[in-house]
Design a protein around this motif. Structure first.
Motif, PDB file in Angstrom:
ATOM      1  N   LYS A  60       0.867  -1.178   0.000  1.00  0.00           N
ATOM      2  CA  LYS A  60       0.000   0.000   0.000  1.00  0.00           C
ATOM      3  C   LYS A  60       0.906   1.230   0.000  1.00  0.00           C
ATOM      4  O   LYS A  60       1.456   1.615   1.029  1.00  0.00           O
ATOM      5  CB  LYS A  60      -0.923   0.016   1.223  1.00  0.00           C
ATOM      6  CG  LYS A  60      -1.867   1.211   1.257  1.00  0.00           C
ATOM      7  CD  LYS A  60      -2.789   1.171   2.471  1.00  0.00           C
ATOM      8  CE  LYS A  60      -3.730   2.377   2.466  1.00  0.00           C
ATOM      9  NZ  LYS A  60      -4.647   2.363   3.648  1.00  0.00           N
ATOM     10  N   ASN A  61       1.097   1.827  -1.178  1.00  0.00           N
ATOM     11  CA  ASN A  61       2.006   2.961  -1.284  1.00  0.00           C
ATOM     12  C   ASN A  61       1.763   3.731  -2.583  1.00  0.00           C
ATOM     13  O   ASN A  61       0.891   3.398  -3.379  1.00  0.00           O
ATOM     14  CB  ASN A  61       3.466   2.499  -1.201  1.00  0.00           C
ATOM     15  CG  ASN A  61       3.794   1.417  -2.214  1.00  0.00           C
ATOM     16  OD1 ASN A  61       3.411   1.498  -3.380  1.00  0.00           O
ATOM     17  ND2 ASN A  61       4.499   0.383  -1.775  1.00  0.00           N
ATOM     18  N   ASN A  84      -3.635   0.562  -3.008  1.00  0.00           N
ATOM     19  CA  ASN A  84      -3.767  -0.752  -2.382  1.00  0.00           C
ATOM     20  C   ASN A  84      -3.614  -1.850  -3.430  1.00  0.00           C
ATOM     21  O   ASN A  84      -4.414  -1.933  -4.363  1.00  0.00           O
ATOM     22  CB  ASN A  84      -5.132  -0.882  -1.702  1.00  0.00           C
ATOM     23  CG  ASN A  84      -5.250   0.008  -0.492  1.00  0.00           C
ATOM     24  OD1 ASN A  84      -4.437  -0.064   0.425  1.00  0.00           O
ATOM     25  ND2 ASN A  84      -6.252   0.870  -0.484  1.00  0.00           N
ATOM     26  N   TYR A  85      -2.603  -2.692  -3.258  1.00  0.00           N
ATOM     27  CA  TYR A  85      -2.356  -3.781  -4.201  1.00  0.00           C
ATOM     28  C   TYR A  85      -3.099  -5.022  -3.706  1.00  0.00           C
ATOM     29  O   TYR A  85      -2.603  -5.780  -2.886  1.00  0.00           O
ATOM     30  CB  TYR A  85      -0.853  -4.050  -4.286  1.00  0.00           C
ATOM     31  CG  TYR A  85      -0.420  -4.984  -5.403  1.00  0.00           C
ATOM     32  CD1 TYR A  85      -1.268  -5.951  -5.918  1.00  0.00           C
ATOM     33  CD2 TYR A  85       0.864  -4.892  -5.919  1.00  0.00           C
ATOM     34  CE1 TYR A  85      -0.875  -6.795  -6.932  1.00  0.00           C
ATOM     35  CE2 TYR A  85       1.286  -5.748  -6.941  1.00  0.00           C
ATOM     36  CZ  TYR A  85       0.413  -6.695  -7.433  1.00  0.00           C
ATOM     37  OH  TYR A  85       0.813  -7.545  -8.434  1.00  0.00           O
TER      38      TYR A  85
END
Length: 386
Positions: A60-61, A84-85
């Motif tokens: 999450k970045n 959010n992956y």
């Protein structure tokens, strides 16, 4: 016995032949062919290993948000670039990587996704915290970010890595905005949409921008001119019409020096038509007093900043109103901050705009040529000249 021996010899020869035949028909060629076909098939579906992945499921970045934006921009799927992956992002990303010929989301894959996107990315500020943006620019294919900015603010951009890319700010007309010297900080003179352009100098480069917007540090003056007087930092006002027997001493104290020569001097004059008028001209100010001592402050004029008698340039926004308008700002900026000002032209042919309230007035002068939106304020004064 002879017959028996002959049979044995023939039998032995028959076994060797059988063994040779058997060895020849164990299909080593077919086995090799099968392996070759399998290898060939695998080569067409297995992608090169690539470099270290920039993101992984569960991250999450800001880098995830950049990948998500590029996936949507390139038409690979529908996502919300929230950083959010998750499984949906992973499914769309893997399909896009395969289509583009990559195994992992590394720098090269990121660059390819960036080249696959032709849109400008909008920047939305959420609160006062700096905004982190990740991107990839290549020579001839810059990354462009659009962002709304307000008059009298300052845009600051940190860049990592510090070399390899160049950052430029364009206004709504695509004209470059000049930054403060040797910085990535730009004063914002109008409210509107701006474009932040990141150009790669030599090769595709992944970069990180730290974007912040705050007050225009050079536009926040120590001197604030109002319709009723002037303040210096946190000192009390020098009020128009008020008794001010020591006001010149205060001005010299604020400026940090006394009377100097050239264009900056204590006039000490008495006007033939107004025998009790005295003035002082110093550091771009013109203070006019009534009374021989003088008795009270009548008017304050502030001229466009030039240089002082030592040849040093004065700050661009040397004196402003509390709302940040002063000599050097444009007519457009003035009308944005003070939409209720009225325009006029005096007997000397000077165009001006008048700001009034219950305490007095301020006049903003633009010279003797009809001003346009980009015309700078040349002078402001606490009294309009008729």
């Amino acid at each position: 016995m002879l017959l028996t021996g002959l049979v044995l010899v023939l039998a032995a020869c028959g076994d060797d032949t059988a063994e040779t035949t058997t060895t020849a028909t164990t299909l080593p060629i077919e086995t090799t062919t099968t392996v070759a076909e399998t290898t060939t098939t695998t080569t067409t579906t297995t992608l090169p290993p690539g470099g270290p992945p920039l993101i992984a499921e569960g991250d999450k970045n800001e880098t995830v948000a950049a990948f998500q934006w590029l996936l949507v921009c390139g038409g690979h799927g529908t996502l919300t670039p929230d950083g959010n992956y998750g499984p949906t992002t992973d499914a769309i990303l893997q399909a896009a990587l395969t289509a583009l010929g990559f195994a992992v989301p590394d720098d090269d894959a990121f660059a390819a996704l960036s080249r696959d996107c032709a849109d400008d990315r909008p920047i939305v500020f959420d609160g006062d915290d700096p905004l982190i943006v990740v991107g990839n620019a290549a020579p001839g294919d810059p990354e462009v970010y659009t962002l709304p900015l307000e008059f009298d603010s300052a845009l600051s951009v940190g860049v990592e890595p510090p070399s390899g890319v160049t950052v430029t700010l364009l206004d709504a007309s695509d004209a470059p905005v000049e930054p403060y010297a040797d910085t990535n900080t730009w004063p914002i003179g109008t409210t509107g949409a701006f474009s932040l352009v990141v150009t790669a100098d030599l090769e595709p480069t992944t970069f990180t921008l730290t974007i912040s917007v705050g007050e225009d540090a050079e536009g926040v003056a120590d001197w604030l001119l109002t319709t009723t007087g002037i303040t210096y930092k946190d000192t009390p006002k020098l009020t128009i019409g008020g008794s001010s027997p020591g006001i010149i001493d205060k001005i010299f104290e604020y400026l940090g020096h006394g009377v100097r020569g050239g264009e900056e001097f204590d006039t000490g004059w008495d006007s033939p038509s107004q025998p009790d008028v005295r003035g002082i001209s110093i550091e771009g100010f013109r203070f006019l007093f009534f009374g021989p001592e003088p008795g009270h402050l009548a008017r304050i004029r502030v001229l466009a900043p030039t240089t002082d008698t030592d040849g040093d340039p004065r700050p661009e926004f040397y004196v402003t109103t509390p709302q940040g308008i002063g000599p050097g700002h444009t007519r457009s900026a003035l009308l944005t901050v003070y939409p209720g000002v009225t325009s006029g032209k005096n007997s000397d042919g000077e165009y001006f705009y008048r700001l009034t309230n219950s305490g007095g007035e301020l006049c903003f002068y633009f010279g003797t040529t009809q001003p346009t939106d980009t015309s700078p304020i040349l002078e402001m004064s606490t009294m309009c000249r008729a």
